[in-house]
Design a protein around this motif. Structure first.
Motif, PDB file in Angstrom:
ATOM      1  N   ASP A 276       4.932  -3.253  -9.434  1.00 21.03           N
ATOM      2  CA  ASP A 276       4.210  -3.073 -10.701  1.00 21.03           C
ATOM      3  C   ASP A 276       2.700  -3.059 -10.509  1.00 21.03           C
ATOM      4  N   ARG A 277       2.213  -3.763  -9.504  1.00 22.01           N
ATOM      5  CA  ARG A 277       0.769  -3.848  -9.271  1.00 22.01           C
ATOM      6  C   ARG A 277       0.223  -2.640  -8.545  1.00 22.01           C
ATOM      7  N   ASN A 278       0.972  -2.139  -7.569  1.00 23.93           N
ATOM      8  CA  ASN A 278       0.491  -1.101  -6.670  1.00 23.93           C
ATOM      9  C   ASN A 278       0.600   0.274  -7.337  1.00 23.93           C
ATOM     10  N   PRO A 279      -0.499   0.994  -7.491  1.00 25.60           N
ATOM     11  CA  PRO A 279      -0.463   2.293  -8.172  1.00 25.60           C
ATOM     12  C   PRO A 279       0.303   3.372  -7.408  1.00 25.60           C
ATOM     13  N   THR A 296      15.022  -0.734  -6.799  1.00 26.19           N
ATOM     14  CA  THR A 296      14.866   0.710  -6.571  1.00 26.19           C
ATOM     15  C   THR A 296      13.488   1.150  -7.044  1.00 26.19           C
ATOM     16  N   PHE A 297      12.823   1.977  -6.224  1.00 27.11           N
ATOM     17  CA  PHE A 297      11.471   2.396  -6.569  1.00 27.11           C
ATOM     18  C   PHE A 297      11.131   3.715  -5.892  1.00 27.11           C
ATOM     19  N   LEU A 298      10.067   4.339  -6.384  1.00 24.26           N
ATOM     20  CA  LEU A 298       9.615   5.638  -5.897  1.00 24.26           C
ATOM     21  C   LEU A 298       8.155   5.569  -5.503  1.00 24.26           C
ATOM     22  N   LEU A 299       7.747   6.483  -4.629  1.00 23.69           N
ATOM     23  CA  LEU A 299       6.331   6.716  -4.379  1.00 23.69           C
ATOM     24  C   LEU A 299       5.768   7.597  -5.480  1.00 23.69           C
ATOM     25  N   ASP A 300       4.482   7.438  -5.763  1.00 24.09           N
ATOM     26  CA  ASP A 300       3.880   8.218  -6.845  1.00 24.09           C
ATOM     27  C   ASP A 300       3.796   9.698  -6.503  1.00 24.09           C
ATOM     28  N   THR A 301       3.768  10.015  -5.196  1.00 21.86           N
ATOM     29  CA  THR A 301       3.684  11.406  -4.764  1.00 21.86           C
ATOM     30  C   THR A 301       4.384  11.577  -3.416  1.00 21.86           C
ATOM     31  N   THR A 305       4.938  10.161   1.689  1.00 25.15           N
ATOM     32  CA  THR A 305       6.246   9.785   2.214  1.00 25.15           C
ATOM     33  C   THR A 305       6.240   9.614   3.726  1.00 25.15           C
ATOM     34  N   ASP A 306       5.714  10.585   4.449  1.00 24.83           N
ATOM     35  CA  ASP A 306       5.742  10.510   5.916  1.00 24.83           C
ATOM     36  C   ASP A 306       4.943   9.318   6.425  1.00 24.83           C
ATOM     37  N   THR A 307       3.805   9.078   5.810  1.00 21.32           N
ATOM     38  CA  THR A 307       2.972   7.944   6.224  1.00 21.32           C
ATOM     39  C   THR A 307       3.701   6.624   5.974  1.00 21.32           C
ATOM     40  N   PHE A 308       4.265   6.483   4.789  1.00 18.29           N
ATOM     41  CA  PHE A 308       4.968   5.245   4.432  1.00 18.29           C
ATOM     42  C   PHE A 308       6.166   5.028   5.346  1.00 18.29           C
ATOM     43  N   GLU A 347       3.613  -6.359   2.423  1.00 16.10           N
ATOM     44  CA  GLU A 347       2.378  -6.119   3.189  1.00 16.10           C
ATOM     45  C   GLU A 347       2.247  -4.649   3.580  1.00 16.10           C
ATOM     46  N   VAL A 348       3.369  -4.018   3.925  1.00 16.91           N
ATOM     47  CA  VAL A 348       3.324  -2.595   4.253  1.00 16.91           C
ATOM     48  C   VAL A 348       2.920  -1.780   3.023  1.00 16.91           C
ATOM     49  N   MET A 349       3.437  -2.141   1.869  1.00 20.98           N
ATOM     50  CA  MET A 349       3.068  -1.430   0.633  1.00 20.98           C
ATOM     51  C   MET A 349       1.587  -1.593   0.329  1.00 20.98           C
ATOM     52  N   LYS A 350       1.048  -2.782   0.554  1.00 22.82           N
ATOM     53  CA  LYS A 350      -0.378  -3.008   0.350  1.00 22.82           C
ATOM     54  C   LYS A 350      -1.206  -2.226   1.365  1.00 22.82           C
ATOM     55  N   ASP A 351      -0.748  -2.181   2.615  1.00 23.73           N
ATOM     56  CA  ASP A 351      -1.465  -1.447   3.657  1.00 23.73           C
ATOM     57  C   ASP A 351      -1.521   0.042   3.347  1.00 23.73           C
ATOM     58  N   LEU A 352      -0.404   0.563   2.796  1.00 24.23           N
ATOM     59  CA  LEU A 352      -0.390   1.979   2.418  1.00 24.23           C
ATOM     60  C   LEU A 352      -1.468   2.255   1.364  1.00 24.23           C
ATOM     61  N   GLU A 353      -1.553   1.370   0.398  1.00 27.60           N
ATOM     62  CA  GLU A 353      -2.574   1.532  -0.655  1.00 27.60           C
ATOM     63  C   GLU A 353      -3.977   1.553  -0.045  1.00 27.60           C
ATOM     64  N   ASN A 354      -4.221   0.711   0.931  1.00 32.50           N
ATOM     65  CA  ASN A 354      -5.554   0.658   1.540  1.00 32.50           C
ATOM     66  C   ASN A 354      -5.842   1.902   2.390  1.00 32.50           C
ATOM     67  N   ARG A 355      -4.787   2.469   2.976  1.00 30.79           N
ATOM     68  CA  ARG A 355      -4.983   3.642   3.848  1.00 30.79           C
ATOM     69  C   ARG A 355      -5.302   4.905   3.066  1.00 30.79           C
ATOM     70  N   VAL A 356      -4.687   5.053   1.914  1.00 32.29           N
ATOM     71  CA  VAL A 356      -4.839   6.314   1.194  1.00 32.29           C
ATOM     72  C   VAL A 356      -5.854   6.204   0.061  1.00 32.29           C
TER      73      VAL A 356
END
Length: 356
Positions: A276-279, A296-301, A305-308, A347-356
């Motif tokens: 809910d927090r991570n855009p 169950t969840f989705l990526l926003d775009t 996908t490949d990076t995650f 932590e991986v979800m947070k790292d993805l947010e910081n990378r992109v």
């Protein structure tokens, strides 16, 4: 590298269960025989079956309340057939709640036995919620529901009070949370989520509801015959039953269902808070019906996908892709999933947010 196994089933089990099971394959009970080769009628295995059945009832709070526990072959899907065979009268009818893929499969089987009334369905919304405000016919022979919908990440939070037997498929959340299990006439669950390896199903039956439908039931599908034979009407799935016993012992030593429910809630809260927090992420299930077992969840775009996926692999996270019919991601957080593994995913979800 440590693996964080989010597989929906067959899935993670406690490490001590793996270790004890492995030892039993080599030498069971210091008999110099493998659990895979001993007779199911041997004293050693009869003791396993008796303890497993008794412990299942104890953990569910159903000891001395008129219930019997069975470990049967055929998986939970066999119970789609056995439940109506044992409960639906000739020319009778049953009520079903359609909340997901497996509920739909159960309905398909019940239609061979008589009128099947679908009292509620969320199919048109791609099963993103559990139907509510449904009405169950008073003259139905039984009501069938699915407590947790593995594929779509939804979970029943409340169950009706009924004067007819309630049958529940608890395959993916049995032993995970406190419920008044005495509400149910039949509870069934495939072992391969919270209890053991694939190959057996636990069926808990209230004896007084059996033998009332006037129907001829083939022997192998007759709950009463399996009860009379103490779950050994035919050769049982010996190894899955033994591994299930080890898991039930692990759960009891942990503090039973009340203890594991606290752990499961902590895991689910941690992951859903990040979703809910991570855009970059969004959940797929209606918030009030979110499952504590399967998030169950989705990526926003799709661009991420490949990076995650590469980041997940690097972190040792496996089994996260969603069911092929839904897509996205599904984090199955069954009883044996440690909080540490959920922390790694977050932590991986947070790292993805910081990378992109």
């Amino acid at each position: 590298m440590k693996k964080h196994n989010y597989s929906a089933g067959p899935c993670i089990l406690p490490q001590e269960v793996f270790e004890k099971s492995a030892q039993a394959i080599l030498n069971f009970n210091n008999s110099d025989l493998s659990i895979l080769e001993i007779s199911h009628r041997s004293k050693d295995f009869v003791a396993v079956m008796e303890e497993a059945r008794a412990l299942a009832l104890e953990l569910l709070g159903l000891e001395g309340k008129g219930y019997q526990a069975l470990f049967l072959a055929g998986g939970a899907s066999m119970e789609f057939l056995m439940a109506p065979y044992n409960l639906m009268r000739e020319n009778g009818k049953a009520a079903y709640l359609d909340s997901g893929t497996w509920a739909s499969a159960a309905i398909k089987e019940a239609k061979f036995f008589g009128e099947t009334v679908i009292v509620g369905s969320s199919k048109e919304q791609n099963y993103n919620h559990v139907p509510k405000d449904y009405s169950i016919p008073a003259d139905a022979d039984y009501f069938h529901c699915t407590s947790n919908n593995t594929i779509f990440g939804t979970q029943m939070k409340e169950f009706p009070d009924l004067d007819i037997p309630m049958v529940c498929d608890m395959s993916s959340d049995i032993f995970s949370r406190n419920i008044d299990f005495s509400k149910f006439g039949i509870i069934y669950a495939g072992a391969q989520k919270n209890m053991g390896p694939a190959g057996t199903a636990l069926v808990v039956v209230k004896e007084e509801i059996l033998g009332k439908n006037g129907r001829h039931i083939p022997s192998m599908l007759d709950y009463a015959k399996h009860i009379k034979a103490e779950s050994m009407y035919n050769t049982p799935p010996v190894f899955p039953v033994y591994a299930s016993l080890l898991t039930l012992q692990w759960l009891k030593n942990l503090g039973g269902i009340p203890a594991i429910e606290k752990i499961n809630n902590a895991k689910a809260d941690l992951l859903y808070t990040e979703i809910d927090r991570n855009p970059l992420f969004k959940g797929t299930a209606v918030v009030e019906d979110r499952s504590t077992m399967n998030a169950t969840f989705l990526l926003d775009t799709p661009l991420h996908t490949d990076t995650f996926n590469a980041m997940l692999k690097e972190a040792g996270i496996v089994g996260l892709p969603g069911h092929r019919s839904v897509g996205g991601y599904r984090a199955s957080m069954y009883n044996a999933m440690p909080l540490e593994s959920v922390q790694v995913l977050v932590e991986v979800m947070k790292d993805l947010e910081n990378r992109v």
